[in-house]
Design a protein around this motif. Structure first.
Motif, PDB file in Angstrom:
ATOM      1  N   MET A   1      11.467  -9.639  -6.577  1.00 42.60           N
ATOM      2  CA  MET A   1      10.715  -9.116  -7.718  1.00 42.60           C
ATOM      3  C   MET A   1       9.509  -9.993  -8.039  1.00 42.60           C
ATOM      4  O   MET A   1       8.589  -9.547  -8.722  1.00 42.60           O
ATOM      5  N   MET A   2       9.529 -11.226  -7.560  1.00 42.67           N
ATOM      6  CA  MET A   2       8.421 -12.132  -7.822  1.00 42.67           C
ATOM      7  C   MET A   2       7.228 -11.878  -6.909  1.00 42.67           C
ATOM      8  O   MET A   2       6.141 -12.410  -7.146  1.00 42.67           O
ATOM      9  N   LEU A   3       7.413 -11.088  -5.848  1.00 41.44           N
ATOM     10  CA  LEU A   3       6.315 -10.812  -4.925  1.00 41.44           C
ATOM     11  C   LEU A   3       5.407  -9.738  -5.506  1.00 41.44           C
ATOM     12  O   LEU A   3       5.866  -8.620  -5.777  1.00 41.44           O
ATOM     13  N   PRO A   4       4.133 -10.005  -5.698  1.00 41.49           N
ATOM     14  CA  PRO A   4       3.217  -8.962  -6.186  1.00 41.49           C
ATOM     15  C   PRO A   4       2.969  -7.923  -5.101  1.00 41.49           C
ATOM     16  O   PRO A   4       3.123  -8.175  -3.899  1.00 41.49           O
ATOM     17  N   PHE A   5       2.579  -6.729  -5.549  1.00 42.74           N
ATOM     18  CA  PHE A   5       2.349  -5.632  -4.608  1.00 42.74           C
ATOM     19  C   PHE A   5       1.217  -5.957  -3.635  1.00 42.74           C
ATOM     20  O   PHE A   5       1.230  -5.506  -2.492  1.00 42.74           O
ATOM     21  N   ALA A   6       0.243  -6.737  -4.072  1.00 46.75           N
ATOM     22  CA  ALA A   6      -0.895  -7.058  -3.208  1.00 46.75           C
ATOM     23  C   ALA A   6      -0.479  -7.853  -1.974  1.00 46.75           C
ATOM     24  O   ALA A   6      -1.147  -7.795  -0.939  1.00 46.75           O
ATOM     25  N   VAL A   7       0.635  -8.605  -2.059  1.00 40.06           N
ATOM     26  CA  VAL A   7       1.084  -9.404  -0.923  1.00 40.06           C
ATOM     27  C   VAL A   7       1.615  -8.520   0.195  1.00 40.06           C
ATOM     28  O   VAL A   7       1.388  -8.779   1.383  1.00 40.06           O
ATOM     29  N   THR A   8       2.340  -7.474  -0.159  1.00 42.80           N
ATOM     30  CA  THR A   8       2.963  -6.604   0.846  1.00 42.80           C
ATOM     31  C   THR A   8       2.153  -5.347   1.135  1.00 42.80           C
ATOM     32  O   THR A   8       2.579  -4.538   1.969  1.00 42.80           O
ATOM     33  N   MET A   9       1.040  -5.154   0.491  1.00 46.13           N
ATOM     34  CA  MET A   9       0.288  -3.910   0.635  1.00 46.13           C
ATOM     35  C   MET A   9      -0.236  -3.722   2.059  1.00 46.13           C
ATOM     36  O   MET A   9      -0.029  -2.667   2.673  1.00 46.13           O
ATOM     37  N   ILE A  10      -0.894  -4.739   2.617  1.00 39.15           N
ATOM     38  CA  ILE A  10      -1.477  -4.606   3.958  1.00 39.15           C
ATOM     39  C   ILE A  10      -0.404  -4.514   5.036  1.00 39.15           C
ATOM     40  O   ILE A  10      -0.486  -3.628   5.911  1.00 39.15           O
ATOM     41  N   PRO A  11       0.624  -5.395   5.061  1.00 41.10           N
ATOM     42  CA  PRO A  11       1.673  -5.214   6.081  1.00 41.10           C
ATOM     43  C   PRO A  11       2.363  -3.862   6.005  1.00 41.10           C
ATOM     44  O   PRO A  11       2.673  -3.254   7.039  1.00 41.10           O
ATOM     45  N   THR A  12       2.605  -3.378   4.779  1.00 40.49           N
ATOM     46  CA  THR A  12       3.247  -2.066   4.645  1.00 40.49           C
ATOM     47  C   THR A  12       2.348  -0.959   5.180  1.00 40.49           C
ATOM     48  O   THR A  12       2.822  -0.029   5.858  1.00 40.49           O
TER      49      THR A  12
ATOM     50  N   VAL B   1      -2.259   3.737  -6.946  1.00 40.52           N
ATOM     51  CA  VAL B   1      -2.637   2.860  -5.833  1.00 40.52           C
ATOM     52  C   VAL B   1      -2.190   3.445  -4.497  1.00 40.52           C
ATOM     53  O   VAL B   1      -2.983   3.526  -3.544  1.00 40.52           O
ATOM     54  N   LYS B   2      -0.932   3.848  -4.390  1.00 39.58           N
ATOM     55  CA  LYS B   2      -0.440   4.367  -3.112  1.00 39.58           C
ATOM     56  C   LYS B   2      -1.171   5.635  -2.682  1.00 39.58           C
ATOM     57  O   LYS B   2      -1.555   5.761  -1.511  1.00 39.58           O
ATOM     58  N   PRO B   3      -1.374   6.623  -3.562  1.00 41.43           N
ATOM     59  CA  PRO B   3      -2.168   7.787  -3.116  1.00 41.43           C
ATOM     60  C   PRO B   3      -3.579   7.422  -2.702  1.00 41.43           C
ATOM     61  O   PRO B   3      -4.126   8.029  -1.776  1.00 41.43           O
ATOM     62  N   LEU B   4      -4.189   6.434  -3.353  1.00 43.64           N
ATOM     63  CA  LEU B   4      -5.521   6.001  -2.934  1.00 43.64           C
ATOM     64  C   LEU B   4      -5.503   5.385  -1.537  1.00 43.64           C
ATOM     65  O   LEU B   4      -6.464   5.522  -0.777  1.00 43.64           O
TER      66      LEU B   4
END
Length: 305
Positions: free
Chosen positions: A140-151, A236-239
């Motif tokens: 839960m401490m990981l912000p979405f920006a950290v995993t956005m590109i790998p995902t 964010v995800k639809p964008l």
């Protein structure tokens, strides 16, 4: 026949007789009336504060273009055709349908997968269970920006970019917040029920679906409503993943409406506000339909926490 009173025996202790006094009513635990009135007034004041922006939004959406930002809450002059213009200008029905489909899929995936994991943490006893549960919460401490590109790279490699799958399929792996919430409910269930079912030959899927699942239904509804709301308002995800306009959800469609009719566009703010009301009303209806179970789940979670 006459009776004679016998004198008390020698050495006997005679209880003193006291006059009956006023009977004190049992304390029912209720607060004084003035405290309850203050509490109700505070709730009404808070409700007015929270409802005021939505009331202004509805009133402004029913005004002509030149009166949209005029002071006041009442829609004067009255222009209800703003909604028809917003509905005809963009495929709002398609976006609304897409949001419902994606929201239900995302909420169901997150609720069921998180319930499975939470039941495992609550029922099974194994070495390192608390450490593993702590690692789950640490995500839960990981912000979405950290995993956005790998995902994004993963979904792109799978060829699922410009589809609605990335908007909900990630929830199949559970959510740390819902795992924590549901685990508290599962821990409150008597373990003897499950042990008795195991003696009768029930398997672990039966323990979950036939025994645990019905008992934590209020908590499951809370998780479902939370995730549905998060998916309904997610932009964010639809964008990131959607390119085809026919696949847009309502937040992504509102961004298109804002670009066209709002900033840098035609300055038709009445259309933007009308579309915003259309996007907001379904969530209000959902809350009122699930209000009783939703509040029950929150209250039960607070008592069990």
């Amino acid at each position: 026949m006459t009776t004679t009173s016998q004198p008390p025996a020698a050495g006997a202790v005679v209880a003193p007789v006291t006059a009956p006094g006023p009977v004190r009513q049992a304390d029912d635990g209720r607060r004084p009336r003035w405290q309850r009135m203050l509490f109700v007034l505070a709730l009404v004041a808070a409700a007015v504060v929270f409802l005021l922006p939505f009331v202004w939004l509805v009133g402004a959406s029913l005004r002509p273009r030149e009166y949209v930002f005029s002071p006041g809450l009442l829609p004067t002059p009255f222009a209800p055709d703003n909604y028809a213009r917003a509905w005809d200008a963009m495929p709002l029905f398609t976006w609304l349908f897409n949001s419902v489909v994606v929201g239900v899929a995302a909420a169901a995936a997150a609720t069921l997968s998180s319930a499975w994991v939470a039941f495992g943490f609550a029922y099974f006893r194994f070495p390192g269970r608390n450490l593993l549960f702590g690692l789950v919460l640490a995500t839960m401490m990981l912000p979405f920006a950290v995993t956005m590109i790998p995902t994004y790279l993963i979904w792109n490699r799978l060829g699922l970019v410009d589809t609605q799958v990335p908007l909900w399929a990630g929830n199949l792996f559970g959510s740390a917040f819902y795992i924590f919430l549901l685990r508290q409910f599962f821990l409150s269930l008597p373990r003897e029920y499950f042990e008795a079912a195991r003696v009768d030959g029930a398997g672990y899927p039966q323990l979950f679906w036939r025994m645990a699942f019905p008992l934590v239904r209020p908590a499951l509804l809370v998780a479902f409503v939370f995730e549905f709301k998060a998916s309904w308002t997610d932009l964010v995800k639809p964008l990131i993943y959607l390119r085809n306009e026919q696949l847009y959800t309502l937040p992504r469609g509102l961004k298109v409406i804002l670009d066209r009719f709002g900033y840098g566009g035609e300055q038709q703010w009445e259309v933007v506000l009308a579309a915003s009301v259309i996007a907001t009303v379904p969530m209000i209806i959902l809350f009122f339909l699930a209000q009783r179970h939703f509040v029950e789940g929150i209250a039960t979670g607070g008592r069990k926490g």
